[in-house]
Design a protein around this motif. Structure first.
Motif, short mmCIF file in Angstrom:
data_model
loop_
_atom_site.label_atom_id
_atom_site.label_comp_id
_atom_site.label_asym_id
_atom_site.label_seq_id
_atom_site.Cartn_x
_atom_site.Cartn_y
_atom_site.Cartn_z
N UNK A 115 0.86 -1.19 0.00
CA UNK A 115 0.00 0.00 0.00
C UNK A 115 0.89 1.23 0.00
N UNK A 116 0.87 1.98 -1.10
CA UNK A 116 1.63 3.23 -1.14
C UNK A 116 1.08 4.18 -0.07
N UNK A 117 1.86 5.18 0.27
CA UNK A 117 1.45 6.11 1.32
C UNK A 117 0.07 6.68 1.07
N UNK A 118 -0.27 6.89 -0.18
CA UNK A 118 -1.58 7.46 -0.53
C UNK A 118 -2.73 6.54 -0.16
N UNK A 119 -2.46 5.23 -0.05
CA UNK A 119 -3.53 4.26 0.23
C UNK A 119 -3.23 3.46 1.50
N UNK A 120 -2.44 4.03 2.40
CA UNK A 120 -2.00 3.29 3.57
C UNK A 120 -3.16 2.89 4.48
N UNK A 121 -4.08 3.80 4.72
CA UNK A 121 -5.21 3.48 5.61
C UNK A 121 -6.05 2.34 5.04
N UNK A 122 -6.36 2.44 3.76
CA UNK A 122 -7.14 1.39 3.12
C UNK A 122 -6.36 0.07 3.14
N UNK A 147 3.44 -5.68 2.80
CA UNK A 147 4.89 -5.56 2.64
C UNK A 147 5.24 -4.08 2.70
N UNK A 148 6.08 -3.67 3.66
CA UNK A 148 6.40 -2.24 3.79
C UNK A 148 7.20 -1.72 2.59
N UNK A 149 6.83 -0.53 2.15
CA UNK A 149 7.53 0.13 1.05
C UNK A 149 7.40 1.63 1.23
N UNK A 150 8.31 2.38 0.67
CA UNK A 150 8.24 3.83 0.78
C UNK A 150 8.96 4.48 -0.39
N UNK A 151 8.72 5.78 -0.56
CA UNK A 151 9.36 6.57 -1.62
C UNK A 151 9.93 7.84 -1.00
N UNK A 152 11.10 7.74 -0.34
CA UNK A 152 11.72 8.93 0.25
C UNK A 152 12.20 9.87 -0.85
N UNK A 153 12.29 11.16 -0.50
CA UNK A 153 12.64 12.18 -1.50
C UNK A 153 13.93 12.89 -1.15
N UNK A 154 14.62 13.28 -2.19
CA UNK A 154 15.80 14.12 -2.04
C UNK A 154 15.36 15.57 -1.93
N UNK A 155 16.32 16.45 -1.62
CA UNK A 155 16.00 17.86 -1.45
C UNK A 155 15.46 18.52 -2.70
N UNK A 156 15.76 17.95 -3.85
CA UNK A 156 15.28 18.50 -5.12
C UNK A 156 13.83 18.15 -5.41
N UNK A 157 13.28 17.23 -4.60
CA UNK A 157 11.92 16.74 -4.87
C UNK A 157 11.92 15.42 -5.60
N UNK A 158 13.09 14.99 -6.12
CA UNK A 158 13.20 13.67 -6.75
C UNK A 158 13.07 12.59 -5.68
N UNK A 159 12.78 11.37 -6.10
CA UNK A 159 12.53 10.31 -5.13
C UNK A 159 13.08 8.98 -5.63
N UNK A 160 12.99 7.98 -4.76
CA UNK A 160 13.32 6.61 -5.13
C UNK A 160 12.34 5.68 -4.41
N UNK A 161 12.08 4.52 -5.02
CA UNK A 161 11.21 3.54 -4.40
C UNK A 161 12.01 2.48 -3.66
N UNK A 162 11.53 2.12 -2.46
CA UNK A 162 12.20 1.10 -1.64
C UNK A 162 11.15 0.08 -1.19
N UNK A 163 11.40 -1.20 -1.47
CA UNK A 163 10.57 -2.29 -0.95
C UNK A 163 11.39 -3.00 0.12
#
Length: 367
Positions: free
Chosen positions: A9-16, A35-51
């Motif tokens: 569940x991406x952060x947008x759908x975590x509650x569901x 399965x925990x996953x997240x998309x942390x962001x760099x200072x520029x606003x870019x991000x990466x996906x982590x499972x």
């Protein structure tokens, strides 16, 4: 055959995601599947996906709510609210982080991203088709969506799975629970389409309920373009008299709400007894003020939307609002797909709705 199940569940759908996981755990002897996953962001606003756990050979279901504007991130030290574009990029990042190791990937995207940009007029992009092709090229096996604005978009990926699920059963349950005095026949009830695009939904429901339909069509000024669209001049009505009848207006979404309120006003002016609104997705992009005013003026009696997308907290407090819970339905879809069972009854639940209506009518007759 049941395959090893995994849910992201991406952060947008975590509650569901948490609720769906709890329901599945209850059905399957206490095992959890998130399965925990997240998309942390760099200072520029870019991000990466982590499972954070292995997804190797799993039957993986990824939940995303592209309409959840309540989530923010920092870019250059400033807070930005996440747009549908941001959510879609994060979905692709998580799919990419799976590195092709999952046995099968199904994306559950209740509101189909860019579904309103589904056809080309003059020199325009076909964003929904491009999105579907991107997911197909990334190895997504199937896409589950609800009440797609135009289900013909599945033609963009004819060799991939695409399920357009109707929440008609849940709307019927909520309606029959909310009102005990409904008279379900053509003399006392009508289903109304607010425009040409909603006719399929209206015909489906009216056929099961055994009542007649009416339709509004949008008269537009095709000589002018405002915010990329031809402005609506008026809503004209086609159908028999609505006087003294409960009118149920059905649409896939409420955006700003101006068109829906105009339709409700016209129905009341034509003598409708009650105006009830079903909309799968309540976006309310311009807030709730106009709906509060319309309710005070008696233009509509109740508005039903699902919890398939983020619901603004103030919406749940409105006297005129009824939330339709679809989490168990989504859990049932995942459960059945994971077991390799037929989806037909879930996608078009005509039989169950008919049984529910028969029970409602018989209970009314016995009072």
């Amino acid at each position: 055959m049941t395959r090893k199940l995994g849910i992201i569940a991406l952060e947008s759908a975590q509650n569901a995601g948490n609720k769906i996981d709890s329901i599945l755990s209850e059905w399957r002897g206490g095992e959890h599947f998130l399965i925990p996953a997240q998309c942390p962001r760099f200072g520029t606003g870019e991000a990466k996906g982590i499972v954070k756990e292995s997804v190797r050979d799993r039957d993986l279901y990824i939940l995303v709510d592209v309409c959840n504007s309540s989530i923010t991130y920092k870019m250059d030290g400033q807070l930005n609210r996440m747009s549908p574009d941001d959510h879609f990029q994060d979905l692709k990042r998580v799919i990419a982080a799976c590195n092709g190791k999952a046995g099968r990937i199904t994306v559950i995207m209740p509101f189909l991203y860019e579904s309103r940009q589904h056809r080309r007029v003059l020199r325009e992009s076909l964003d929904c088709a491009v999105m579907l092709r991107e997911l197909e090229n990334m190895g997504v096996h199937e896409i589950i969506t609800f009440d797609a604005h135009d289900p013909r978009m599945q033609s963009a990926i004819p060799l991939s799975g695409f399920e357009n699920v109707s929440p008609a059963l849940q709307f019927t349950q909520s309606l029959l629970t909310e009102y005990e005095d409904l008279k379900i026949d053509s003399e006392h009830m009508m289903f109304i389409s607010p425009d040409e695009g909603a006719m399929d939904r209206v015909v489906f429901m009216a056929s099961i309920f055994g009542v007649n339909i009416g339709m509004f069509y949008k008269r537009r000024d095709y000589s002018t373009i405002v915010n990329g669209m031809n402005p609506i001049i008026a809503h004209d009505f086609c159908g028999e008299s609505v006087e003294g009848k409960d009118c149920i207006v059905i649409d896939d979404m409420i955006s700003s709400g101006g068109s829906m309120i105009d339709v409700a006003q016209q129905l009341k002016a034509r003598g409708a007894k009650r105006v009830l609104v079903f909309a799968t997705f309540g976006l309310f992009t311009n807030g709730f003020e106009k709906f509060d005013k319309a309710y005070e003026e008696g233009l509509f009696d109740r508005l039903f939307t699902t919890n398939l997308i983020h619901q603004k907290p103030e919406l749940k407090e409105k006297e005129w609002y009824c939330s339709v819970d679809v989490n168990r339905y989504v859990a049932a879809i995942i459960d059945r797909m994971n077991k390799g069972e037929s989806m037909t009854e879930l996608i078009r639940p005509a039989k169950r709705i008919k049984e529910m209506l028969d029970l409602y009518k018989s209970s009314g007759e016995n009072k």
